[in-house]
Design a protein around this motif. Structure first.
Motif, PDB file in Angstrom:
ATOM      1  N   VAL A 147      35.676  46.741  35.551  1.00  0.00           N
ATOM      2  CA  VAL A 147      36.021  46.231  36.883  1.00  0.00           C
ATOM      3  C   VAL A 147      37.059  47.114  37.569  1.00  0.00           C
ATOM      4  N   GLU A 179      26.798  41.913  41.480  1.00  0.00           N
ATOM      5  CA  GLU A 179      27.643  40.907  40.830  1.00  0.00           C
ATOM      6  C   GLU A 179      26.858  39.640  40.480  1.00  0.00           C
ATOM      7  N   SER A 195      34.226  41.026  39.957  1.00  0.00           N
ATOM      8  CA  SER A 195      33.737  42.034  40.910  1.00  0.00           C
ATOM      9  C   SER A 195      33.415  41.388  42.248  1.00  0.00           C
TER      10      SER A 195
END
Length: 357
Positions: free
Chosen positions: A216, A224, A268
């Motif tokens: 990340v 995602e 994310s």
């Protein structure tokens, strides 16, 4: 003057913490129902909830690297790291353990506690590894997981306190030995408590969390939702397999890897755009440690009380299961109360300037 690095607050991780705590509550409802009532809770469908521990370990690994990756190799940060980490774990744990020991010694709450020697009690207080049977019968059953947490802090402390070349060599060798033990290349003696602790497969789940934090921090993840859906799907498969026992799979694979995917995907997503998260869910996540420590005490005693005043209730499975959900909810509320009125003020008093995670 040292540069202060600010990290984005990730509310979805707090939600995951709360979810993991709730899963553990549901699993322990069945365990306590079996012990006190000789009945199953919802046909044992929530037994997979023990995987909340695996989720906790992955989350912990992520948070530590995400927050402290810039501290690696900076020995001046070592003291601050340990103060923050140990303050997060020990104060409320000592309060809860002291209350449990006091109840056991003065009110015969747990007869086995009186059989323990000073060394075993000391080990319980400092979270030194010892038999889970001893912890469950005499101290706090969930404390075995905290010993892994403390061990992980010590391992990460090596990365901060030693020169990178040396620390990475030590940690890499440890990880290699842990992984080779995990895949069965070498076996440890079953009675070797410390060796089995040091090279236990659960330690790999902290590493998975660290891998998630590295990914990340260093890469943009465009898919995602795909990762979140994949992680949720694999976690569900793991839960189904746990219930039906189709194949024997390590929790590192069935729950640790899916947890890593969920963490990578959700963090994310939250880093890319604003995600609205319900404040109640965030609060439960914040209270998850107190919930984790206290829910067993609440569920156990409420169940015993109900059995005493209404012994015939065990004859109706539907009512008993509904009652179990209510008892689990009471355990959740009890843990939240401990967080609000004991843990939070305690940490604020001890270290008012520390930001705990």
């Amino acid at each position: 003057m040292q540069k202060v690095i600010k990290h984005q607050k990730l509310n979805l991780l707090q939600v995951f913490r709360g979810l993991a705590a709730i899963m553990v509550i549901l699993a322990h409802c069945d365990l306590i129902f079996n012990q006190n009532l000789q009945k199953d809770f919802f046909g044992k469908i929530f037994n997979f909830g023990g995987s909340g521990v695996d989720f906790f370990f992955v989350l912990s690994g992520f948070i530590i690297l995400y927050i402290h990756q810039s501290d690696i190799g900076n020995r001046s940060k070592l003291k601050s790291f340990f103060i923050k980490r140990f303050t997060r774990i020990y104060p409320i744990y000592w309060v809860v353990l002291t209350l449990k020991l006091s109840a056991s010694l003065f009110f015969a709450y747990d007869a086995d506690t009186g059989k323990r020697n000073i060394l075993e009690i000391l080990k319980a207080f400092i979270l030194f590894p010892q038999s889970r049977e001893i912890l469950s019968s005499s101290f706090l059953g969930v404390s075995w997981t905290l010993t892994f947490e403390i061990f992980f802090y010590i391992i990460f402390g090596l990365l901060i306190g030693l020169k990178p070349k040396l620390s990475f060599s030590i940690v890499s060798i440890w990880l290699l030995l842990t992984f080779t033990h995990f895949i069965g290349i070498f076996n440890l003696p079953k009675d070797g408590l410390m060796l089995n602790f040091i090279f236990n497969e659960h330690n790999l789940e902290f590493f998975l969390g660290c891998v998630a934090a590295y990914i990340v921090s260093k890469h943009k993840i465009p898919q995602e939702m795909t990762l979140i859906c994949l992680g949720a799907f694999l976690y569900t498969l793991g839960a189904i397999n746990y219930y039906y026992k189709v194949v024997e799979i390590s929790p590192v694979i069935s729950f640790g890897i899916p947890s890593m995917l969920l963490v990578v995907g959700s963090t994310s997503l939250e880093m890319r755009k604003h995600v609205h998260v319900n404040e109640v869910l965030i609060y439960i996540g914040n209270a998850s440690y107190s919930i984790y420590l206290m829910h067993g005490f609440a569920i156990n005693n409420i169940t015993k009380f109900i059995l005493k005043v209404a012994p015939g209730i065990t004859q109706n499975s539907l009512i008993l299961n509904i009652l179990g959900i209510m008892i689990g909810g009471m355990g959740l509320i009890f843990g939240c109360a401990v967080y609000s009125y004991i843990e939070k003020p305690l940490i604020s008093t001890l270290k008012p300037k520390l930001v705990t995670t």
